[in-house]
Design a protein around this motif. Structure first.
Motif, mmCIF file in Angstrom:
data_model
loop_
_atom_site.group_PDB
_atom_site.id
_atom_site.type_symbol
_atom_site.label_atom_id
_atom_site.label_comp_id
_atom_site.label_asym_id
_atom_site.label_seq_id
_atom_site.Cartn_x
_atom_site.Cartn_y
_atom_site.Cartn_z
ATOM 1 N N LEU A 1 -3.090 45.170 3.788
ATOM 2 C CA LEU A 1 -1.811 44.703 3.245
ATOM 3 C C LEU A 1 -1.515 43.245 3.571
ATOM 4 N N PHE A 2 -1.890 42.800 4.779
ATOM 5 C CA PHE A 2 -1.406 41.513 5.270
ATOM 6 C C PHE A 2 -2.495 40.486 5.541
ATOM 7 N N ALA A 3 -3.753 40.823 5.309
ATOM 8 C CA ALA A 3 -4.812 39.871 5.643
ATOM 9 C C ALA A 3 -4.721 38.599 4.805
ATOM 10 N N LEU A 4 -4.356 38.703 3.533
ATOM 11 C CA LEU A 4 -4.290 37.500 2.703
ATOM 12 C C LEU A 4 -3.192 36.547 3.169
ATOM 13 N N PRO A 5 -1.940 37.018 3.389
ATOM 14 C CA PRO A 5 -0.957 36.096 3.975
ATOM 15 C C PRO A 5 -1.406 35.529 5.314
ATOM 16 N N ALA A 6 -2.092 36.368 6.119
ATOM 17 C CA ALA A 6 -2.595 35.879 7.406
ATOM 18 C C ALA A 6 -3.663 34.814 7.206
ATOM 19 N N GLY A 7 -4.500 34.980 6.193
ATOM 20 C CA GLY A 7 -5.524 33.976 5.905
ATOM 21 C C GLY A 7 -4.915 32.663 5.446
ATOM 22 N N VAL A 8 -3.888 32.750 4.602
ATOM 23 C CA VAL A 8 -3.186 31.535 4.179
ATOM 24 C C VAL A 8 -2.581 30.836 5.387
ATOM 25 N N LEU A 9 -1.929 31.606 6.247
ATOM 26 C CA LEU A 9 -1.316 31.034 7.446
ATOM 27 C C LEU A 9 -2.368 30.385 8.341
ATOM 28 N N ALA A 10 -3.530 31.018 8.461
ATOM 29 C CA ALA A 10 -4.589 30.464 9.307
ATOM 30 C C ALA A 10 -5.177 29.189 8.729
ATOM 31 N N ASP A 11 -5.129 29.017 7.399
ATOM 32 C CA ASP A 11 -5.612 27.780 6.786
ATOM 33 C C ASP A 11 -4.578 26.664 6.862
ATOM 34 N N LEU A 12 -3.292 27.029 6.933
ATOM 35 C CA LEU A 12 -2.234 26.019 6.895
ATOM 36 C C LEU A 12 -1.667 25.680 8.259
ATOM 37 N N ALA A 13 -1.733 26.617 9.218
ATOM 38 C CA ALA A 13 -1.112 26.422 10.525
ATOM 39 C C ALA A 13 -2.172 26.200 11.595
ATOM 40 N N ASP A 14 -1.712 25.954 12.817
ATOM 41 C CA ASP A 14 -2.601 25.791 13.961
ATOM 42 C C ASP A 14 -3.179 27.162 14.335
ATOM 43 N N ARG A 15 -4.500 27.304 14.239
ATOM 44 C CA ARG A 15 -5.116 28.612 14.431
ATOM 45 C C ARG A 15 -5.006 29.100 15.877
ATOM 46 N N LYS A 16 -5.097 28.194 16.826
ATOM 47 C CA LYS A 16 -4.971 28.612 18.223
ATOM 48 C C LYS A 16 -3.585 29.169 18.487
ATOM 49 N N ARG A 17 -2.559 28.490 18.028
ATOM 50 C CA ARG A 17 -1.186 28.952 18.244
ATOM 51 C C ARG A 17 -0.956 30.298 17.569
ATOM 52 N N LEU A 18 -1.505 30.450 16.370
ATOM 53 C CA LEU A 18 -1.374 31.718 15.657
ATOM 54 C C LEU A 18 -2.016 32.854 16.444
ATOM 55 N N LEU A 19 -3.197 32.609 17.000
ATOM 56 C CA LEU A 19 -3.885 33.631 17.789
ATOM 57 C C LEU A 19 -3.069 34.015 19.025
#
Length: 552
Positions: free
Chosen positions: A86-104
């Motif tokens: 359900l949420f992997a695509l929004p998460a992928g967009v967020l990971a491409d646009l935001a700081d990946r370390k902070r997201l993790l």
């Protein structure tokens, strides 16, 4: 009309820092070579601690629901996997646009809180099947947020030449944890109760949070404000890329042929252990451990096997082995006989996962990597989620033996289709960013949101080269669409048959600038150069903006 420069720069972005500082590392072909990189090693070990906690909890959750029948037990896997779908695509967009370390970091914190709630509810006697599945679903939401970002940082940690080994080590990590975690989980259930499996999982998140805090990620280039993607536009760009990337679509298709059918073994193994093999929770943990041991053995042999057979052959062989084990397992007379098939299944599982994951990493362009991996996770985890639910229902009506025989037949059929639909070879694609497009010179002042933008490129092609040129331009079309074009056309001038006009439209000026600066790769450049070499002169490029509508 705005005329752009016709000169092309041959400059490319410099190689990543690890290539300059560790030139010998890329030459190593050992299965363990990526562990020589300190950051990769630290995060890999931290992920192992977290994976052990996950498998410990999985045993506790499934065993807690065992009295409710195979359908409810299978729903544990569905609850954990469905959020990724359900949420992997929004998460992928967020990971491409935001700081990946902070997201993790934030995702791991959230998962730690949910795991703590699981433990508290169990210790206080307030746990119900509905609450357990709900909290498992929330943990799956954390997994959905982590997955694309975690996969996308791998090229930052190891050289491209070691991505296949890094992918295999990621699967080794999971499967060593599968060998250790279930046995530990079964022991905890037997000696201390289910609540302690949830408590251990909550504690495991601390380790990975510490490793992320100590990761000194180099400053990442921030996109120019005129090229910054917005969420909705980023989703559309990811979908366009997928639609025009045959290699990626083939990987996803091979995943769909394997994962839903393979999920039967994972979803029904607790029921097989209890009803067919008559094992307790410790015995079930040992069955999962046998799968983990096989996966580790398979990963160790993967580099040697990959040098001898293609990725498609690996998928076919591994799929056939997994099918055989799925068919044999429900007729095994005892646990001792079942161990060897499960070891083989673990090796086959790692063969499929490592091949598909590495193919995705090698084929995707960097600017869309997290979104592409999100699509992969949607297919993979969605196949597990829906497959587990379906197989659980079927087993409730038809019984374990018939259900697993049907799943085995589907696995074998999927493996056989490798001859018809093989994987594409993406290992030789140049995915480094190329700065080969001419910078458009503007007279009008444009805002990032202005658009759509029409690009017209004129080529002069001799009659002898027309067939080759038009054929080459069909590949150029896919490149244009992957990098942002919503429409494309190739036209021949009726007054001058040597003149061909390529046209494509991009939604906004910011997306067209992104084509110039971050989306155009070496592979795209090679495709365009093959077409341009068949033209008699340097192409002429023009840019046009949609004219404003007249006032009413």
């Amino acid at each position: 009309m705005l005329r752009g420069s016709n000169r092309r720069s041959a400059s490319r972005l410099v190689a990543p820092a690890y290539r300059r500082n560790e030139p010998t590392l890329a030459l190593k072909s050992s299965a363990w070579a990526p562990l020589a990189a300190r950051t990769f090693r630290a995060l890999w070990l931290a992920q192992f601690a977290s994976n052990v906690g996950t498998w410990v909890q999985s045993v506790g959750a499934q065993w807690l629901l065992l009295d409710h029948g195979p359908t409810v037990v299978a729903l544990v896997q569905t609850a954990g996997s469905l959020p990724v779908f359900l949420f992997a695509l929004p998460a992928g967009v967020l990971a491409d646009l935001a700081d990946r370390k902070r997201l993790l970091v934030w995702a791991q914190l959230g998962m730690a809180v949910v795991a703590t709630l699981l433990a508290v509810a169990t210790f206080t006697g307030g746990m119900t099947p509905g609450l357990l599945l709900t909290l498992t679903f929330l943990l799956g939401c954390g997994t959905a947020m982590v997955g694309p970002a975690w996969q996308a940082i791998q090229p930052e940690l190891v050289p491209r030449e070691q991505l296949k080994q890094a992918s295999a080590l990621g699967a080794v990590n999971m499967n060593i944890a599968r060998a250790v975690g279930p046995a530990l989980g079964g022991l905890l259930v037997s000696l201390a109760g289910v609540g302690w499996t949830f408590a251990l999982n909550a504690a495991s998140f601390v380790v990975i949070l510490l490793a992320l805090q100590f990761w000194r990620r180099p400053p990442q280039p921030r996109p120019n404000e005129t090229e910054r993607e917005h969420a909705v536009a980023a989703v559309r760009a990811g979908v366009r890329y997928l639609r025009n990337a045959p290699g990626i679509r083939r990987i996803l298709f091979r995943s769909m042929l394997f994962v839903p059918a393979a999920s039967a073994l994972w979803a029904l193994l607790p029921s097989v252990s209890a009803q067919v093999l008559h094992l307790d929770s410790s015995g079930y943990g040992l069955m999962l451990g046998a799968l983990g041991v096989g996966a580790v053995a398979g990963a160790l042999g993967l580099p040697a096997a990959a040098r001898k057979i293609s990725g498609t052959a690996m998928l076919m062989v591994s799929g056939a082995v997994f099918a055989a084990v799925t068919a044999v397992l429900p007729i095994c007379p005892n646990a001792l006989v079942a161990v060897l098939p499960l070891v083989l299944a673990g090796a086959a599982w790692i063969g499929v996962l490592s091949t598909l994951n590495a193919a995705m990493q090698l084929t995707l362009a960097g600017w869309v990597r997290a979104r592409g991996l999100a699509f992969y996770l949607i297919v993979f985890m969605g196949g597990q989620a829906f497959g587990a639910a379906i197989w659980g229902v079927v087993a409730g009506y038809a019984g374990l033996m018939i259900t697993m025989f049907v799943a085995a037949a589907l696995l074998l059929l999927g493996a056989a289709t490798g001859w018809l639909w093989p994987l594409y070879d993406g290992g030789n694609l140049d995915r480094s960013v190329a700065a080969n497009w001419a910078e458009p010179s503007l007279v009008l002042e444009l805002r990032p949101t202005d658009g759509p933008v029409l690009v017209l490129i004129e080529y002069l092609v001799a009659e002898d080269n027309v067939d080759g040129f038009t054929e080459a331009m069909t590949v150029v079309e896919r490149s244009r669409r992957r990098t942002g074009a919503t429409s494309w056309g190739l036209h021949r001038d009726l007054a001058d048959p040597m003149l061909f006009i390529e046209t494509f439209q991009v939604p906004s000026w910011s997306e067209h600038l992104a084509q110039h600066h971050s989306r155009y790769t070496g592979a795209d450049h090679d495709v365009l150069e093959r077409a341009r070499r068949l033209a008699d002169a340097e192409p002429t490029v023009r840019h046009a903006l949609a004219a404003p509508s007249p006032p009413h």
